[in-house]
Design a protein around this motif. Structure first.
Motif, mmCIF file in Angstrom:
data_model
loop_
_atom_site.group_PDB
_atom_site.id
_atom_site.type_symbol
_atom_site.label_atom_id
_atom_site.label_comp_id
_atom_site.label_asym_id
_atom_site.label_seq_id
_atom_site.Cartn_x
_atom_site.Cartn_y
_atom_site.Cartn_z
ATOM 1 N N ARG A 93 0.829 -1.219 0.000
ATOM 2 C CA ARG A 93 0.000 0.000 0.000
ATOM 3 C C ARG A 93 0.855 1.258 0.000
ATOM 4 O O ARG A 93 0.530 2.242 -0.666
ATOM 5 N N VAL B 90 2.339 1.850 -3.446
ATOM 6 C CA VAL B 90 1.276 2.345 -4.334
ATOM 7 C C VAL B 90 1.059 3.845 -4.110
ATOM 8 O O VAL B 90 0.961 4.631 -5.055
ATOM 9 N N ARG C 211 -4.143 5.709 -5.966
ATOM 10 C CA ARG C 211 -4.944 5.365 -4.798
ATOM 11 C C ARG C 211 -5.635 4.035 -5.051
ATOM 12 O O ARG C 211 -5.945 3.665 -6.194
ATOM 13 N N ILE C 212 -5.869 3.319 -3.957
ATOM 14 C CA ILE C 212 -6.537 2.020 -4.036
ATOM 15 C C ILE C 212 -8.033 2.282 -3.996
ATOM 16 O O ILE C 212 -8.542 2.845 -3.029
ATOM 17 N N HIS D 235 -10.326 -0.257 -4.638
ATOM 18 C CA HIS D 235 -10.976 -1.476 -4.151
ATOM 19 C C HIS D 235 -9.907 -2.510 -3.850
ATOM 20 O O HIS D 235 -8.880 -2.559 -4.518
ATOM 21 N N GLU D 236 -10.167 -3.340 -2.843
ATOM 22 C CA GLU D 236 -9.173 -4.337 -2.439
ATOM 23 C C GLU D 236 -9.899 -5.564 -1.903
ATOM 24 O O GLU D 236 -10.872 -5.436 -1.171
ATOM 25 N N LEU E 179 -5.737 -5.636 -5.712
ATOM 26 C CA LEU E 179 -5.908 -4.200 -5.479
ATOM 27 C C LEU E 179 -6.183 -3.503 -6.807
ATOM 28 O O LEU E 179 -5.444 -3.710 -7.769
ATOM 29 N N LEU F 18 -6.261 0.040 -8.665
ATOM 30 C CA LEU F 18 -5.620 1.341 -8.471
ATOM 31 C C LEU F 18 -5.972 2.306 -9.606
ATOM 32 O O LEU F 18 -6.134 1.911 -10.745
#
Length: 222
Positions: A190, A193, A199-200, A202-203, A219, A221
């Motif tokens: 994270r 990234v 930015r994430i 969804h994970e 992930l 991004l």
């Protein structure tokens, strides 16, 4: 600091040597765990379909990139069924050669086969709806991973997505001497990234994998 450059060179060349000896089969790609391929693909398909489609904020389906593609296992079963065109990039030419027959009739929808390590690969700006990066980030040093993700950000379309699916360790960075790779914990992934300016959105954790292998997280991004 002279050693780091030397170690980095070995880190990449040892990995290339390792993969050169691996059979160009699904079982080879999955380190003997060929049996998990369907669980993996189905999990990925469910994940990806949340984002694809028409309309506001949705990700298009014209072109995808398969990073560390090997013989095209993910291209064949996940990406070609969902995208019009797919490009493959892998460090091992023999795998890419095998992909041409492995993909069968659908190989005609492959745009490009790129033979390159991701640390050197520059994807074309604005070409991709989805860049799929599975089971390969462990082959990049931290700084090369950050730089590669920044290049990917330039390579995706306005609503495009970069997807990382990979093993995560419980704590810290665990080296694998066998294939010259590392496994990072989720907090480290994270933070890399974030350093890349992404930015994430969804994970998820992949379910139903064998208990003895690392947890696998996906992930998305932007």
């Amino acid at each position: 600091m002279g050693d780091i450059k030397h170690d980095e060179t070995n880190f990449y060349s040892n990995a290339e040597d390792y993969w050169r000896e691996i059979p160009a089969t699904v079982d080879g790609m999955l380190g003997g765990y060929g049996s998990i391929s369907s669980i993996d693909i189905n999990g990925s398909k469910t994940f990806l379909k949340k984002f694809l489609g028409e309309g506001e904020g949705k990700t298009g389906t014209s072109c995808a990139l398969d990073c560390g593609a090997g013989i095209g296992r993910i291209t064949k079963r996940l990406l070609l069924p969902l995208f019009t065109t797919v490009d493959l990039v892998d460090v091992t030419q023999e795998f890419l050669d095998k992909a041409k027959s492995y993909l069968g009739e659908e190989a005609k929808r492959v745009g490009h086969y790129f033979c390159s390590g991701l640390q050197d690969f520059v994807p074309e700006a604005g070409r991709y709806d989805v860049i799929w990066i599975q089971w390969v980030i462990g082959h990049l040093t931290d700084s090369h991973l950050v730089e590669f993700l920044r290049r990917c950000q330039k390579a995706i379309k306005p609503n495009g997505l970069i997807i990382i699916k990979d093993n995560v360790s419980y704590e810290g960075v665990v080296p694998d001497e066998v294939d010259s790779s590392v496994c990072r914990d989720l907090a480290i992934v994270r933070s890399l990234v974030a350093t890349a300016g992404l930015r994430i959105i969804h994970e998820e954790q992949q379910v139903d994998f064998p208990k003895e292998i690392y947890q696998v997280h996906t992930l998305a991004l932007r």
